[in-house]
Design a protein around this motif. Structure first.
Motif, mmCIF file in Angstrom:
data_model
loop_
_atom_site.group_PDB
_atom_site.id
_atom_site.type_symbol
_atom_site.label_atom_id
_atom_site.label_comp_id
_atom_site.label_asym_id
_atom_site.label_seq_id
_atom_site.Cartn_x
_atom_site.Cartn_y
_atom_site.Cartn_z
ATOM 1 N N ILE A 1 -15.842 -15.659 0.029
ATOM 2 C CA ILE A 1 -14.537 -15.696 -0.619
ATOM 3 C C ILE A 1 -14.476 -14.574 -1.651
ATOM 4 O O ILE A 1 -15.389 -14.402 -2.454
ATOM 5 N N GLY A 2 -13.390 -13.793 -1.610
ATOM 6 C CA GLY A 2 -13.173 -12.782 -2.624
ATOM 7 C C GLY A 2 -13.921 -11.489 -2.374
ATOM 8 O O GLY A 2 -14.228 -11.118 -1.245
ATOM 9 N N ASN A 3 -14.245 -10.793 -3.471
ATOM 10 C CA ASN A 3 -14.947 -9.511 -3.371
ATOM 11 C C ASN A 3 -16.326 -9.718 -2.773
ATOM 12 O O ASN A 3 -16.978 -10.753 -2.973
ATOM 13 N N HIS B 1 -15.861 -5.555 0.460
ATOM 14 C CA HIS B 1 -14.521 -6.134 0.581
ATOM 15 C C HIS B 1 -13.942 -6.303 -0.816
ATOM 16 O O HIS B 1 -14.608 -6.815 -1.721
ATOM 17 N N SER B 2 -12.695 -5.863 -0.999
ATOM 18 C CA SER B 2 -11.980 -6.044 -2.260
ATOM 19 C C SER B 2 -10.775 -6.924 -1.985
ATOM 20 O O SER B 2 -9.751 -6.459 -1.477
ATOM 21 N N GLY B 3 -10.913 -8.205 -2.259
ATOM 22 C CA GLY B 3 -9.841 -9.150 -1.981
ATOM 23 C C GLY B 3 -10.053 -10.448 -2.722
ATOM 24 O O GLY B 3 -11.016 -10.608 -3.477
ATOM 25 N N GLN B 4 -9.163 -11.398 -2.494
ATOM 26 C CA GLN B 4 -9.208 -12.671 -3.212
ATOM 27 C C GLN B 4 -9.460 -13.861 -2.310
ATOM 28 O O GLN B 4 -9.892 -14.908 -2.778
ATOM 29 N N SER B 5 -9.221 -13.704 -1.023
ATOM 30 C CA SER B 5 -9.316 -14.836 -0.104
ATOM 31 C C SER B 5 -10.556 -14.712 0.767
ATOM 32 O O SER B 5 -11.494 -13.994 0.444
ATOM 33 N N ASN B 6 -10.547 -15.426 1.888
ATOM 34 C CA ASN B 6 -11.720 -15.442 2.756
ATOM 35 C C ASN B 6 -11.986 -14.089 3.396
ATOM 36 O O ASN B 6 -11.067 -13.390 3.819
ATOM 37 N N ASP C 1 -8.221 -10.244 3.357
ATOM 38 C CA ASP C 1 -6.910 -10.082 2.728
ATOM 39 C C ASP C 1 -6.854 -8.821 1.879
ATOM 40 O O ASP C 1 -5.853 -8.559 1.222
ATOM 41 N N GLY C 2 -7.941 -8.036 1.911
ATOM 42 C CA GLY C 2 -7.980 -6.809 1.119
ATOM 43 C C GLY C 2 -8.629 -5.684 1.885
ATOM 44 O O GLY C 2 -8.885 -5.775 3.089
ATOM 45 N N THR D 1 -1.057 -17.645 6.502
ATOM 46 C CA THR D 1 -0.945 -16.917 5.246
ATOM 47 C C THR D 1 0.435 -17.127 4.637
ATOM 48 O O THR D 1 1.280 -17.816 5.215
#
Length: 262
Positions: free
Chosen positions: A233-235, A211-216, A254-255, A144
Motif C-alpha cells: 500500500i502506498g509508496n 511506486h509513488s502513490g497512495q493506494s494498492n 494509482d501512481g 476506483t
C-alpha cells in the motif's frame, strides 16, 4: 483500487504459458522496445461475432512475424511436407463505449490473452466486473473513484474466457481489448503510471521497483506460471526476484512507477 490479483490462485494453469512464451520470443525480435499500443480506429463497437479472425491465420501484422520451420510427416507409403504458417495475425481491437451503468457482451475472438484498456470520464465510483458466457463471475478488473485510464489483463487463465462486462459508472466510458502482443515491451528500464500490462524482453533475474502513490501497488509476473512479486500500500521501493521464464508483467497502481532490471 483493484482486487483482481486476489481472485486467481498462483497454481492455476496460465493460458499464456510455454506456448505464448515461445511465440513472444519471436515477436520480441521485431518489436521495438517501449513500443506504444496503437489506438483503435473510430468508435465502432465490435464483438467476436463480427470478426472472422482465427487464432492463427496466415496474414501478418506489424511486429508479429514469427518464423517456424516446416516439418515433414512420414507414413508407411508416402512422405508429405506440412507447412506451418510463419506469421501470427493479431486480432483487430474490440471496442465498446457508453455512459453510466451498463452490462455488455464483450469477447475476444478465440478467447486470446488480451489487454483491456478502460477509460472513465466521471467523478463517482467506476467499477468493471467480468463474466463468462454462462454468467459466472470472473474478476473485479477495476474499482476506483473518479476519472480513470488504465490497462488490465483478461483471458490470461485457462477457462477464463471473458464474454460479458458489468460496468458501474457515472460518466462516459470506453473499453478496448487489444492483443497482448501489442503491449509495450522493455528489457532494461521502463516507467509508467497506473494500471498497465508490459512485455518483458530482458534476461535479468532481479527487478528494482519504485511506486509513488497512495493506494494498492501490486505486480504479477506471468510465464509458465504466475507469481505475485509485490503487493503493498502506498509508496514503495525495493528489489524482487524475477521468476525464470517471465514474459509479461501486470501492474496495479494509482501512481507513477519504475522498473529497472538487474
Amino acid at each position: 483500487m483493484r482486487d483482481w490479483w486476489r481472485q486467481r490462485p498462483t497454481w492455476q494453469k496460465v493460458t499464456i504459458g510455454a506456448v505464448l512464451a515461445f511465440v513472444l520470443i519471436g515477436v520480441f525480435a521485431d518489436t521495438p522496445e517501449d513500443a506504444e499500443t496503437p489506438e483503435a480506429a473510430g468508435t465502432t463497437t465490435s464483438t467476436a461475432a463480427q470478426s472472422s479472425t482465427t487464432v492463427v491465420p496466415t496474414t501478418t501484422t506489424e511486429a508479429s512475424t514469427t518464423s517456424i520451420a516446416a516439418t515433414q510427416t512420414t507414413t508407411s507409403s508416402t512422405t508429405t511436407t506440412t507447412t506451418i504458417p510463419t506469421t501470427t495475425t493479431l486480432p483487430a481491437p474490440i471496442v465498446a463505449e457508453g455512459s453510466g451503468d451498463s452490462v455488455i457482451d464483450f469477447s475476444v475472438p478465440g478467447d486470446q490473452p488480451s489487454v483491456l484498456e478502460l477509460i472513465h470520464r466521471g467523478s463517482s465510483n467506476f467499477a468493471v466486473n467480468s463474466f463468462t458466457s454462462t454468467g459466472e463471475p470472473l474478476d473485479l478488473l477495476v474499482n476506483t473513484i473518479g476519472a480513470y485510464e488504465g490497462r488490465v489483463p483478461i483471458n490470461f487463465f485457462e477457462g477464463e474466457n471473458v464474454a460479458e462486462l458489468e460496468i458501474a459508472a457515472d460518466g462516459a466510458w470506453t473499453a478496448t481489448a487489444t492483443s497482448v502482443f501489442l503491449a509495450p515491451g522493455f528489457s532494461d528500464t521502463h516507467s509508467g503510471t497506473g494500471d498497465d500490462v508490459v512485455l518483458f524482453q530482458g534476461t535479468g533475474s532481479r527487478l528494482a521497483v519504485t511506486h509513488s502513490g497512495q493506494s494498492n501497488f501490486a505486480i504479477w509476473a506471468y510465464g509458465q506460471n504466475t507469481d505475485l512479486l509485490v503487493n503493498e500500500i502506498g509508496n514503495y521501493a525495493g528489489t524482487v526476484r524475477l521468476p525464470s521464464g517471465t514474459v509479461i508483467l501486470a501492474v496495479s497502481a494509482d501512481g507513477a512507477w519504475t522498473f529497472d532490471v538487474e
